[in-house]
Scaffold this motif. Structure first.
Motif, PDB file in Angstrom:
ATOM      1  N   HIS A 146       0.835  -1.204   0.000  1.00 43.43           N
ATOM      2  CA  HIS A 146       0.000   0.000   0.000  1.00 43.43           C
ATOM      3  C   HIS A 146       0.873   1.259   0.000  1.00 43.43           C
ATOM      4  CE1 HIS A 146      -3.113  -2.873   0.538  1.00 43.43           C
ATOM      5  NE2 HIS A 146      -2.810  -3.137   1.783  1.00 43.43           N
ATOM      6  N   ALA A 147       1.961   1.212  -0.748  1.00 42.66           N
ATOM      7  CA  ALA A 147       2.888   2.347  -0.868  1.00 42.66           C
ATOM      8  C   ALA A 147       3.443   2.811   0.483  1.00 42.66           C
ATOM      9  CB  ALA A 147       2.218   3.512  -1.608  1.00 42.66           C
ATOM     10  N   GLY A 148       3.335   1.931   1.473  1.00 37.07           N
ATOM     11  CA  GLY A 148       3.864   2.277   2.802  1.00 37.07           C
ATOM     12  C   GLY A 148       2.829   2.927   3.700  1.00 37.07           C
ATOM     13  N   LEU A 149       1.569   2.911   3.292  1.00 33.41           N
ATOM     14  CA  LEU A 149       0.528   3.641   4.032  1.00 33.41           C
ATOM     15  C   LEU A 149      -0.572   2.742   4.589  1.00 33.41           C
ATOM     16  CD1 LEU A 149       0.237   6.724   1.661  1.00 33.41           C
ATOM     17  CD2 LEU A 149       1.552   6.509   3.772  1.00 33.41           C
ATOM     18  N   GLY A 150      -0.311   1.443   4.663  1.00 34.33           N
ATOM     19  CA  GLY A 150      -1.367   0.494   5.051  1.00 34.33           C
ATOM     20  C   GLY A 150      -1.397   0.131   6.517  1.00 34.33           C
ATOM     21  N   ASP A 151      -0.622   0.823   7.357  1.00 33.73           N
ATOM     22  CA  ASP A 151      -0.574   0.463   8.793  1.00 33.73           C
ATOM     23  C   ASP A 151      -0.230  -1.014   8.982  1.00 33.73           C
ATOM     24  OD1 ASP A 151      -1.148   3.000   9.910  1.00 33.73           O
ATOM     25  OD2 ASP A 151      -3.295   2.718   9.681  1.00 33.73           O
TER      26      ASP A 151
END
Lengths: 358, 358, 358, 358
Positions: free
Chosen positions: C290-295
């Protein structure tokens, strides 16, 4: 057999400076020459008064700052002449309790490895630090080198009250922006206040009955100070928080009043982090406990020890994050330790902590 | 205006079946037609007796299993006719308390968003579930679809006692192989026993005074059962653990005796997870508390609610991990609810839980 | 000087049974006579092939079950003749890394106390367990008594694969009712499946390419099994979860394919718990991340050791929670260990684990 | 139908100021008149360039500071005219993902309630904040009153970069005295540095290529600054820590180089907390990952939102713990927003953040 001076518990009411043999060094031990030992701790006063029983003849004290005199044959990675501290709590780190995450409750090889407060050995189950030399057991786990450039005065809070006070803030599980109340601003409470600041609390409310202590609390990070002789503390905190209560409260004295107040000011879901040494049963009021349905926590902590804990605390001091030197209000020579006990036991002259130097 | 039957609190000592209007549905609500509602909870008996005050005229009960009759205009992702449950605790999930991690203490928009037990609305602050219909507030957050193939009887413990009992095991912070003692094996305690098994406890010790309950405890996962009428429970547990004590204890009754015993059997470092509803102040004995220095925790939990919690519990039931059907010992029709209250309040006939069907 | 037989690494491709001196016992050591040593671990095969370098002449093996032959002078609370195990990972528990919570990364007194995998000493940095005797260092911290009534076969998974597999489930931070996927059902993966069941996962999806292993996975707790030779595993898991993804996935092989699949099936907010030993760089696909944004979290674990860990695992075995005997598919005498290596390295005859007895 | 000005995405490369209708207010909404909206975020530049696709015609921007113009019929506890902020991430708090602890991944009622980055709505899935008015959905959960005495400039970092940067420090799970490295000192990285200081890190190492930013990093709490144009950062950090590595590293840029460096400087057992938005696959080097056996963690975080999060951040600002005003380097009127985009997209004139006022 070479001798050293040591402050020895003789009988209730009497601690004396005596000559004792400098101890032999076993394979896992280290002998440390004491350069400064802060004290006197409140616990030492309990010992002096006979309220906490220790064996007659025991050397008292548990906060060592010194120089390695001799290392046991199995102790590696240190050198004689090195400047070190060791924690007041000095666990083996090999017992079940230690591996379970509770080194302060170290029972060694007995009792399945657990013993309440068993990690506290100096001045309790073995000879302590108010002496010219102290034998550090399990030295591989407990000797913490002092970074260059730090004075004895700067590091002598690390072994006990800094570790304890910070543990109170850590156990409170603070988050950035939390509101926290710290009950009592003696040395431990002041360190809890400093610890709460270090953990990112947004509002720190410090409570005590002595304005000088509240003034130091402000310097260490308190945003609001309350003198319980002047206001109803519980009422005032609920007012300050618009009736919500605090996210966490830290108890740093050991009385029913502070414990109960710390509970009464909590929000539902809040944590009471208790550091005090209590001397009688405690009452949990039904209402303050929301009949057991408030999602609250009561957490107790004993001072964490070990060289890794000490390393982190020394790093905090070295980085200038916290300055606890104002807590050392008095200096005594070891030869005058009986007078120092007298001052501290009677809490005269605004004493917070006394530094004792051999 | 169409009417429905509802069990209504009239005055202390009197709950009656009355006709009430079927409620209107606001934009964030859902109207659910009740197919089964378990009850009667111990709390309902407190209400009946007037020990826990609610408004006269309020419909009682907080454990709904039913079918969506009508959805509010803002509620999306559900359909009318769908089979659902909702938690006994039915929070808004929008308040400060909810976002802070304490939805059971939801204060809505008042009191800074916190209110002790405020997430409990059914049969407390709004009309409850012992009726033909119930209005579910904040339905988007609270309606949990029942997986195909599960009967009403299989899921009717999810809204309250399964969620509560499991929460006791969760708050005990159990690790694989831990030793845990569960005090009292009523419905909540039995669920705590099942929850401890689900979390991987290695040894589960169940305590009660009724052998039939201890027998069910064994079926739900207890390794050892102790009848407090036959043995000194504290002594026996310390013996069983070689003097070490348990890693965690769960209190599931709400008395000084069970609370105190739960504390006395803890290892230093252990956690007391409390589920009971207490009716008087509690005493913490100094020794069992190690004077505040034992690294212990006392944690309280109120039943978690919300559709995500319900979804997980339903998944546990659907996977056959736990079978709580033995807890439903009696079935009554809603028309006969006064008799059901009588049975349950007097704990006759080995009753554990009563299923009420309109 | 008395001699013993030992399986020794000679050069890549060659492990031989040789005569070596029975080791001397230092003050903190214990000498254990091996009664069973499970193995051969996949790591041992890497050593055999020269892919993981160890010193020529080293005794291999790291899973000891045996009897105390001799105790060092400082080791207390044990007796000679006592039946014990020790973890494959055998830390000092005194270093900075150990006190910091990472005993498996124990660097002793060097490197500031941290060394990747430094807690693994048997058959790596010191002589191992595929021999008639093994010297256990830091014995006070590492000897775990075997409860009466348990056979060698029942406990020989504790030192390594049970501890590792369970650690995978523990690091996945599972909650009651969670959905978890376990990639690969070799011995470690099967233990991870059993561990996920022990932690209360509601749905366990086990993946492998061998149906016999999937069958054992079912017996150990899997609800769903997927053979990657028959279905697109990622697609199937997303279908099974209605597009939501799993709460956690456990990687138990050490390849890009399993790692990547384990990431692709995660819900936003999910945890990838990695146990595999990788042999090349890994790629994290942008979309799955998630591009580094998925927790999301990626967590790695090395087998936990120490006597407290072993005590808990032995308790789980003693309570009958898990039966791992089906994993021991073959038995060999130490004299025939070269043949056992041959069988295991080529994964012939459905081998899972081989028990080696002197 | 009254109109307002709004910065609208037209096509890749073109954002224009247009007239749009002031939106209608539904029952759960609030209309907020924007007084200041910080921006432009790096994400907005991605949108401008067409790298992150949004619907043509959408109003951009996600950091609102303003005054309540109108409240929906269900929104309680606020009043029109009240000064508020809302988080850049604006979740419903009712979905499965929200109740599961991942509100930033809120999928509403679709996709089982999870959607990667789904909690980000302003300027992504609904009209954003670079306008005269913005409609706040689920207003009950998202409106955070601004304490008296705080200026727009003081609070306008709360909705996004302060929340994000602090989350990086929080996810790093820092303890008092930890050593942490923060890679990149743009606005997010600077907030991560400030957050690490707030959590009690003992040594903070800030890395960037621009000395002016490193200077601000020092003012916000960094102890050591490294310019990657001048030194080999990995080598230098390992040297600074005596080869031990850092307890945690925070990645705040979104490139392979910073990600990989952040991994290479970690101690075994350390945590990489990642905040960057990546634009291609990532490679995990085998050695830096210790072949998967280093007990390491890689954790990603998306900006936390919601009124409780905002309340805590506002409290931190109100208490004077952190002063982020130096980050606002430029001020523009909404009428000149195209010029502001031009400045920011080309990172001219030492720009950090631009404040836009209608």
């Amino acid at each position: 057999m070479p001798l050293m001076k040591a402050a020895v518990f003789v009988e209730p009411g009497r601690i004396e400076l005596q000559d004792k043999p400098i101890p032999d060094v076993g394979p896992n031990d280290a002998l440390v020459r004491i350069t400064t030992t802060t004290t006197i701790c409140g616990t030492d006063v309990h010992i002096l008064k006979g309220e906490y029983p220790v064996a007659p003849g025991l050397t008292i004290g548990h906060e060592p700052v010194g120089i390695i005199e001799k290392l046991g044959s199995n102790v590696q990675g240190y050198r004689e002449g090195q400047r070190v501290i060791a924690g007041a709590i000095c666990p083996s780190f090999t017992s079940y309790a230690c591996q379970d995450g509770y080194p302060s409750q170290d029972g060694g090889c007995a009792c399945h490895g657990y013993k309440p407060m068993g990690g506290w050995r100096f001045g309790n189950s073995i000879d302590g630090t108010q002496a010219e030399y102290v034998l550090v057991p399990d030295a591989q786990a407990n000797l913490a080198p002092v970074p260059d450039g730090l004075s004895d005065e700067e590091v002598l809070m690390c072994p006990d009250i800094m570790s304890t006070g910070f543990a109170g803030a850590e156990a409170a599980n603070l988050r950035i922006g939390d509101i926290v109340a710290v009950f009592a601003q003696g040395p431990i409470g002041l360190c809890a206040t400093a610890g709460a600041r270090l953990r990112g609390a947004g509002t720190i409310i410090a409570i005590d009955g002595v304005n000088e202590r509240l003034e130091i609390a402000r310097r260490l990070g308190a945003d609001v100070t309350l003198n319980f002789r002047e206001v109803d503390v519980v009422e005032e905190i609920l007012k300050l928080t618009g009736g919500r209560g605090v996210d966490a409260s830290i108890e740093a004295l050991g009385t029913q009043t502070t414990f109960e107040s710390a509970l009464r000011v909590l929000k539902p879901g809040g944590t009471l982090s208790s550091l005090g040494v209590y001397s009688s049963d405690l009452t949990i009021p039904l209402g303050a406990f929301h009949a057991g349905l408030g999602d609250n926590r009561i957490v107790t902590s004993l001072c964490p020890g070990g060289k890794e804990r000490m390393r982190r605390l020394l790093n905090v001091v070295a980085s200038g994050r916290v300055d606890l030197k104002p807590l050392v209000t008095h200096q005594y020579r070891l030869d005058d330790i009986v007078a120092a006990y007298d001052l501290f036991a009677h809490q005269r002259d605004g004493v917070l902590k006394v530094a004792i130097k051999p």
